[in-house]
Design a protein around this motif. Structure first.
Motif, PDB file in Angstrom:
ATOM      1  N   LEU A  41     -36.795  57.180  23.006  1.00  0.00           N
ATOM      2  CA  LEU A  41     -36.147  58.480  23.190  1.00  0.00           C
ATOM      3  C   LEU A  41     -35.667  58.713  24.618  1.00  0.00           C
ATOM      4  CD1 LEU A  41     -38.709  60.702  21.226  1.00  0.00           C
ATOM      5  CD2 LEU A  41     -36.554  59.761  20.373  1.00  0.00           C
ATOM      6  N   THR A  44     -31.786  59.330  25.924  1.00  0.00           N
ATOM      7  CA  THR A  44     -31.089  60.578  25.601  1.00  0.00           C
ATOM      8  C   THR A  44     -31.956  61.810  25.855  1.00  0.00           C
ATOM      9  OG1 THR A  44     -31.794  60.393  23.281  1.00  0.00           O
ATOM     10  CG2 THR A  44     -29.648  59.450  23.873  1.00  0.00           C
ATOM     11  N   TRP A  45     -33.132  61.619  26.431  1.00  0.00           N
ATOM     12  CA  TRP A  45     -34.080  62.717  26.613  1.00  0.00           C
ATOM     13  C   TRP A  45     -33.482  63.871  27.430  1.00  0.00           C
ATOM     14  CZ3 TRP A  45     -38.499  63.284  24.069  1.00  0.00           C
ATOM     15  CH2 TRP A  45     -39.436  64.222  24.525  1.00  0.00           C
ATOM     16  N   GLU A  46     -32.801  63.524  28.511  1.00  0.00           N
ATOM     17  CA  GLU A  46     -32.255  64.550  29.402  1.00  0.00           C
ATOM     18  C   GLU A  46     -31.191  65.404  28.705  1.00  0.00           C
ATOM     19  OE1 GLU A  46     -32.675  64.761  33.406  1.00  0.00           O
ATOM     20  OE2 GLU A  46     -34.483  64.623  32.195  1.00  0.00           O
ATOM     21  N   GLU A  47     -30.540  64.855  27.694  1.00  0.00           N
ATOM     22  CA  GLU A  47     -29.504  65.598  26.987  1.00  0.00           C
ATOM     23  C   GLU A  47     -30.082  66.669  26.072  1.00  0.00           C
ATOM     24  OE1 GLU A  47     -27.313  62.704  24.817  1.00  0.00           O
ATOM     25  OE2 GLU A  47     -26.971  61.412  26.573  1.00  0.00           O
ATOM     26  N   ASN A  48     -31.350  66.532  25.723  1.00  0.00           N
ATOM     27  CA  ASN A  48     -31.939  67.378  24.686  1.00  0.00           C
ATOM     28  C   ASN A  48     -33.013  68.343  25.181  1.00  0.00           C
ATOM     29  OD1 ASN A  48     -30.421  66.086  22.569  1.00  0.00           O
ATOM     30  ND2 ASN A  48     -31.788  64.320  22.776  1.00  0.00           N
ATOM     31  N   ILE A  49     -33.336  68.314  26.467  1.00  0.00           N
ATOM     32  CA  ILE A  49     -34.378  69.204  26.968  1.00  0.00           C
ATOM     33  C   ILE A  49     -33.776  70.445  27.619  1.00  0.00           C
ATOM     34  CG2 ILE A  49     -36.067  67.362  27.295  1.00  0.00           C
ATOM     35  CD1 ILE A  49     -35.391  67.398  30.273  1.00  0.00           C
ATOM     36  N   GLU A  50     -34.550  71.497  27.615  1.00  0.00           N
ATOM     37  CA  GLU A  50     -34.129  72.743  28.257  1.00  0.00           C
ATOM     38  C   GLU A  50     -34.146  72.566  29.772  1.00  0.00           C
ATOM     39  OE1 GLU A  50     -35.313  77.499  28.077  1.00  0.00           O
ATOM     40  OE2 GLU A  50     -36.700  75.986  27.329  1.00  0.00           O
ATOM     41  N   ASN A 139     -45.437  70.654  27.276  1.00  0.00           N
ATOM     42  CA  ASN A 139     -44.657  70.072  26.176  1.00  0.00           C
ATOM     43  C   ASN A 139     -45.129  68.667  25.786  1.00  0.00           C
ATOM     44  OD1 ASN A 139     -43.113  72.361  26.020  1.00  0.00           O
ATOM     45  ND2 ASN A 139     -41.194  71.424  26.670  1.00  0.00           N
ATOM     46  N   HIS A 178     -40.722  71.017  14.558  1.00  0.00           N
ATOM     47  CA  HIS A 178     -40.024  69.944  15.275  1.00  0.00           C
ATOM     48  C   HIS A 178     -40.726  68.602  15.073  1.00  0.00           C
ATOM     49  CE1 HIS A 178     -37.705  68.015  18.441  1.00  0.00           C
ATOM     50  NE2 HIS A 178     -38.829  67.632  19.009  1.00  0.00           N
TER      51      HIS A 178
END
Length: 239
Positions: A41, A44-50, A139, A178
């Motif tokens: 993961l 692409t992790w940075e694209e999906n975190i707040e 988290n 989730h």
């Protein structure tokens, strides 16, 4: 020879990640399936975190981060909480994650910040020469499978009157939804904050419980040995 903390090319980065993965497994006893899952993961992790914002600042506040504090950030991912700790005045942050891909990204993001050290390590195996003022899990709690073992580890790593905090930037229902398709060997069901805190109450005086639709946390202050023994006789207590 490439620098372990920075990658000049994608090929060099991939090689660093591979070597870091092997080092994690050999040195820290990292569970390979957990490291491999989150490595998958990481790209692409940075694209999906707040993005770092008010919830992260609130978490640093609830964790009692004060100027000069030494913080252990458990399950740090790509370093989402580090800036909030720095803004709160932390003097030193040691951030742990079992996934070398996450650590590689975090190191690049904070390459010029000497107060932050990212380590590919299992918290259950981690040791340090100096105690910490705060032990924070943001988290990541459902992925730390041995809850009572985690509480004991936090108590062993914290200084006198040190504080732990487990927090999520979403509510419990959203977190469990989730994780509904995540393998059982990667994730546990998140109980209510009050119920989750029971694994910690023998070692900590619990004084943080939030179970809202958009935020979740529990935390407390390390008890001294006398208070731990007294609470064991009385069966413990929760706020």
């Amino acid at each position: 020879m490439t620098d372990e903390r920075t990658c000049r090319t994608p090929e060099a980065c991939d090689e660093n990640v591979r070597r870091e993965h092997l080092r994690c497994v050999r040195r820290f006893g990292t569970q390979p399936h957990m490291a491999q899952y989150f490595d998958g993961l990481s790209r692409t992790w940075e694209e999906n975190i707040e993005p770092c914002g008010a919830k992260h600042d609130a978490t640093a506040f609830l964790a009692g981060i004060k100027p000069g504090a030494r913080v252990l950030d458990v399950g740090c991912g790509t370093g989402i909480m580090a800036q909030a700790y720095l803004d709160a005045g932390a003097a030193e942050i040691v951030a742990l994650d079992v996934a070398p891909g996450m650590i590689e990204i975090a190191r690049r993001k904070f390459a010029h910040e000497p107060r932050v050290r990212f380590e590919c390590a299992s918290v259950y195996e981690f040791e340090d020469e100096q105690p910490f003022d705060a032990f924070v899990v943001y988290n990541a709690y459902p992925h730390l499978m041995d809850k009572e073992g985690l509480a004991r580890k936090a108590a062993a790593l914290l200084a006198e009157n040190g504080r732990f905090l487990v927090a999520h930037g979403l509510g419990r229902a959203a977190i469990n939804a989730h994780h509904s398709h995540v393998p059982e060997n990667i994730c546990t069901h998140l109980e209510s904050a009050r119920e989750s805190a029971r694994a910690w109450q023998g070692l900590f005086a619990i004084d943080r419980l939030i179970d809202a639709d958009d935020y979740y946390c529990f935390g407390g202050v390390l008890k001294d040995e006398a208070n731990q023994a007294d609470d064991e006789q009385r069966g413990g207590s929760l706020v």
